[in-house]
Design an enzyme around this catalytic site. Structure first.
Site, PDB file in Angstrom:
ATOM      1  N   GLU A 269      41.218  43.585  38.913  1.00  0.00           N
ATOM      2  CA  GLU A 269      42.353  44.317  39.581  1.00  0.00           C
ATOM      3  C   GLU A 269      42.794  45.686  38.976  1.00  0.00           C
ATOM      4  O   GLU A 269      42.803  45.728  37.675  1.00  0.00           O
ATOM      5  CB  GLU A 269      43.829  43.580  39.696  1.00  0.00           C
ATOM      6  CG  GLU A 269      43.314  42.082  40.304  1.00  0.00           C
ATOM      7  CD  GLU A 269      44.235  41.006  40.224  1.00  0.00           C
ATOM      8  OE1 GLU A 269      45.543  41.203  39.753  1.00  0.00           O
ATOM      9  OE2 GLU A 269      44.297  39.911  40.928  1.00  0.00           O
ATOM     10  N   HIS A 292      48.156  41.078  44.557  1.00  0.00           N
ATOM     11  CA  HIS A 292      48.525  39.991  43.586  1.00  0.00           C
ATOM     12  C   HIS A 292      50.102  40.194  43.547  1.00  0.00           C
ATOM     13  O   HIS A 292      50.897  40.125  42.443  1.00  0.00           O
ATOM     14  CB  HIS A 292      48.130  40.484  42.163  1.00  0.00           C
ATOM     15  CG  HIS A 292      48.273  39.408  41.145  1.00  0.00           C
ATOM     16  ND1 HIS A 292      47.279  39.310  40.301  1.00  0.00           N
ATOM     17  CD2 HIS A 292      49.082  38.237  41.141  1.00  0.00           C
ATOM     18  CE1 HIS A 292      47.682  38.136  39.358  1.00  0.00           C
ATOM     19  NE2 HIS A 292      48.712  37.400  39.942  1.00  0.00           N
TER      20      HIS A 292
HETATM   21  P1  NAI Z   1      50.039  24.276  36.974  1.00  0.00           P
HETATM   22  O1  NAI Z   1      49.322  24.427  35.631  1.00  0.00           O
HETATM   23  O2  NAI Z   1      51.222  24.001  37.379  1.00  0.00           O
HETATM   24  O3  NAI Z   1      48.947  23.685  37.912  1.00  0.00           O
HETATM   25  C1  NAI Z   1      47.536  23.786  37.955  1.00  0.00           C
HETATM   26  C2  NAI Z   1      46.629  22.572  38.236  1.00  0.00           C
HETATM   27  O4  NAI Z   1      45.282  22.710  38.513  1.00  0.00           O
HETATM   28  C3  NAI Z   1      47.048  21.278  37.116  1.00  0.00           C
HETATM   29  O5  NAI Z   1      47.695  20.076  37.747  1.00  0.00           O
HETATM   30  C4  NAI Z   1      45.688  21.181  36.730  1.00  0.00           C
HETATM   31  O6  NAI Z   1      45.450  19.568  36.384  1.00  0.00           O
HETATM   32  C5  NAI Z   1      44.684  21.403  37.966  1.00  0.00           C
HETATM   33  N1  NAI Z   1      43.344  21.743  37.557  1.00  0.00           N
HETATM   34  C6  NAI Z   1      42.880  22.508  36.661  1.00  0.00           C
HETATM   35  N2  NAI Z   1      41.632  22.654  36.592  1.00  0.00           N
HETATM   36  C7  NAI Z   1      41.277  21.969  38.071  1.00  0.00           C
HETATM   37  C8  NAI Z   1      39.981  21.897  38.575  1.00  0.00           C
HETATM   38  N3  NAI Z   1      38.685  22.406  38.145  1.00  0.00           N
HETATM   39  N4  NAI Z   1      40.088  21.327  39.753  1.00  0.00           N
HETATM   40  C9  NAI Z   1      41.242  20.844  40.366  1.00  0.00           C
HETATM   41  N5  NAI Z   1      42.340  20.902  39.320  1.00  0.00           N
HETATM   42  C10 NAI Z   1      42.509  21.516  38.434  1.00  0.00           C
HETATM   43  O7  NAI Z   1      49.978  25.907  37.520  1.00  0.00           O
HETATM   44  P2  NAI Z   1      50.684  26.599  38.411  1.00  0.00           P
HETATM   45  O8  NAI Z   1      52.056  27.308  37.969  1.00  0.00           O
HETATM   46  O9  NAI Z   1      50.930  25.660  39.687  1.00  0.00           O
HETATM   47  O10 NAI Z   1      49.948  27.860  38.864  1.00  0.00           O
HETATM   48  C11 NAI Z   1      48.834  27.716  39.540  1.00  0.00           C
HETATM   49  C12 NAI Z   1      47.899  28.876  39.693  1.00  0.00           C
HETATM   50  O11 NAI Z   1      48.699  29.940  40.306  1.00  0.00           O
HETATM   51  C13 NAI Z   1      47.573  29.625  38.317  1.00  0.00           C
HETATM   52  O12 NAI Z   1      46.286  30.106  38.242  1.00  0.00           O
HETATM   53  C14 NAI Z   1      48.262  30.734  38.016  1.00  0.00           C
HETATM   54  O13 NAI Z   1      48.067  31.533  37.287  1.00  0.00           O
HETATM   55  C15 NAI Z   1      48.464  31.047  39.386  1.00  0.00           C
HETATM   56  N6  NAI Z   1      49.699  32.135  39.927  1.00  0.00           N
HETATM   57  C16 NAI Z   1      49.595  32.978  40.661  1.00  0.00           C
HETATM   58  C17 NAI Z   1      50.572  33.962  41.138  1.00  0.00           C
HETATM   59  C18 NAI Z   1      50.602  34.964  42.037  1.00  0.00           C
HETATM   60  O14 NAI Z   1      51.155  36.072  41.957  1.00  0.00           O
HETATM   61  N7  NAI Z   1      49.314  35.152  42.849  1.00  0.00           N
HETATM   62  C19 NAI Z   1      51.848  33.737  40.691  1.00  0.00           C
HETATM   63  C20 NAI Z   1      52.115  32.489  39.889  1.00  0.00           C
HETATM   64  C21 NAI Z   1      51.004  31.714  39.761  1.00  0.00           C
END
Ligand code: NAI
Length: 409
Positions: A269, A292
């Site tokens: 990015e 993003h």
């Molecule tokens: P979180 O940590 O609450 O949830 C992530 C989930 O993915 C967890 O339950 C974990 O057990 C699961 N997980 C991990 N590896 C896995 C796999 N290989 N297969 C299936 N499940 C798996 O994180 P949150 O807050 O929900 O964020 C999710 C994603 O969104 C992160 O990558 C974060 O960086 C991204 N994000 C993107 C934003 C954007 O601006 N586009 C803004 C905020 C977050």
């Protein structure tokens, strides 16, 4: 306004990187007048000069907090990261110095979840191409290939904070939800936990990714498993750029296997607005590309301002460390008729007994005591008899392995 033993006007607060005015207002309302704001990030050298007398430091994602900065910040009690992550802070060095580090991990959860729903409607109705045509003056009134979300299946990979919020919103719209998470998660509402990822990929109309960036999630969606997708399904990635092989996705869209995609994050990015960026998805039909901004809303910025300010304030005045990434988490109510002292020390055996011996030898009554440790340090909150609290603080400073002692009130 609460009373503190250390005069509020002598607490120096430094906010960098245009932190929301909400945070500045919050501290001023609480009686902290010494808030300095600097618009951008500072280099290590500049920061070393600026932090000398700072008690509370507020940053966003661009300021690097290195061991050298922490060494120079002799009075620093806490760092507030007014953003989602804490990668910019050397947490190990901050732990050693007993500096508390807070952030706002959930402030934009809902911003992402809401956008996923909006983009899903746009893609399943094929609005993108109709919009482009209308702008060019071309009429494209057609129901063919335009669907509703109701009754369709949303497949969620990663049922954490964002994934589970998407699940709730999807059900409110009459969708079925099938999800896969590597950890056992309680399904919300009528959502169904799949046994494996394959089950989600082959049974969903829309697949939305909400996993973190790890070695295991790199190219989680790739040439091999795209073959499992239902023909005509839609892929959304609002998680992290490395999670999808974009070349494989672009080929699947060109072949008509995938009917649309919403992509917000990319393996590479640009650094700043206006910079050029390339992706194999540019120019493809029914593809929404966003820079993003999944979590970028005014509300999220305000939430971050409030969330981190409250955490910093609660630590400053009450010693509460819930949500800290360095000093162990303790959350406790104030005790009437007592003074509160915080003691941060290296986590080696015998410190607690040394504290208790020092105080009992001097007949200082402990009204309440709370201890939590992590591998590196221990954090003790002591509520002691008001009349002898000054003496108690002096004695605590003399305890071997002490890193920091602070009297709150
Ligand atoms: P979180 O940590 O609450 O949830 C992530 C989930 O993915 C967890 O339950 C974990 O057990 C699961 N997980 C991990 N590896 C896995 C796999 N290989 N297969 C299936 N499940 C798996 O994180 P949150 O807050 O929900 O964020 C999710 C994603 O969104 C992160 O990558 C974060 O960086 C991204 N994000 C993107 C934003 C954007 O601006 N586009 C803004 C905020 C977050």
């Amino acid at each position: 306004m609460s009373k503190t033993s250390y005069p509020k006007e002598r607490i120096n607060i430094l906010f960098l990187e245009n932190i929301s005015d909400k945070a500045v207002q919050y501290f001023k309302q609480q009686g902290y007048a010494n808030v300095k704001k600097i618009a951008g990030a500072l280099s290590e050298e500049e920061l070393v000069k600026e932090v000398k007398d700072v008690h509370l430091l507020g940053i966003r994602s661009k300021t690097q907090i290195t061991p050298k900065v922490l060494e120079a910040a002799k009075k620093l009690q806490a760092i507030g990261c007014f953003c989602i992550g804490v990668n910019q802070v050397d947490l190990k060095a901050a732990t050693k110095k007993g500096v508390v580090v807070f952030n706002a991990p959930y402030s934009n959860t809902r911003s992402v979840a809401e956008l996923v729903i909006g983009i899903s409607v746009m893609l399943i109705r094929k609005i993108v191409d109709k919009n482009i045509a209308a702008h060019k003056g071309i009429w494209m009134k057609d129901a063919k290939g335009s669907y509703e979300l109701r009754g369709k299946t949303m497949g969620i990979i990663g049922y954490g904070n964002i994934g589970s919020q998407v699940s709730v919103l999807c059900e409110a719209l009459g969708m079925k939800v099938l999800f896969y998470d590597t950890e056992t998660k309680l399904p919300l509402g009528n959502a169904v936990a799949a046994k494996n990822m394959k089950e989600v990929l082959s049974n969903s109309d829309i697949i939305s990714l909400h996993v973190p960036e790890t070695a295991q999630t790199k190219n989680l969606i790739n040439r091999n498993n795209i073959k499992l997708f239902k023909k005509g399904s839609i892929l959304l990635n609002y998680a992290r750029g490395e999670v999808v092989d974009l070349k494989a996705l672009s080929e699947a869209i060109k072949e008509g296997v995938i009917a649309g995609a919403g992509i917000d994050v990319y393996p590479w990015e640009p650094e700043k607005n206006g910079d050029h960026f390339d992706t194999p998805l540019q120019g493809l039909p029914n593809v929404i590309l966003t820079p993003h901004i999944g979590g970028s809303t005014e509300e999220a910025q305000q939430n971050i301002g409030e969330d981190v300010s409250v955490k910093l304030f609660q630590y400053l005045e009450r010693g509460i460390t819930n949500g800290s990434h360095t000093v162990p988490a303790i959350g406790l109510p104030p005790v009437d008729g007592a003074h509160r002292i915080l003691h941060i020390h290296k986590n080696v055996p015998g410190v607690l007994s040394a504290i208790n011996t020092a105080l009992s030898k001097n007949n200082i009554n402990i009204v309440g005591q709370y201890l939590k440790t992590n591998e590196e340090i221990g954090y003790v909150v002591l509520d002691v008899d008001k009349k002898l609290s000054k003496r108690a603080a002096e004695l605590l400073k003399e305890v071997k392995e002490t890193i920091k002692v602070r009297m709150l009130y």
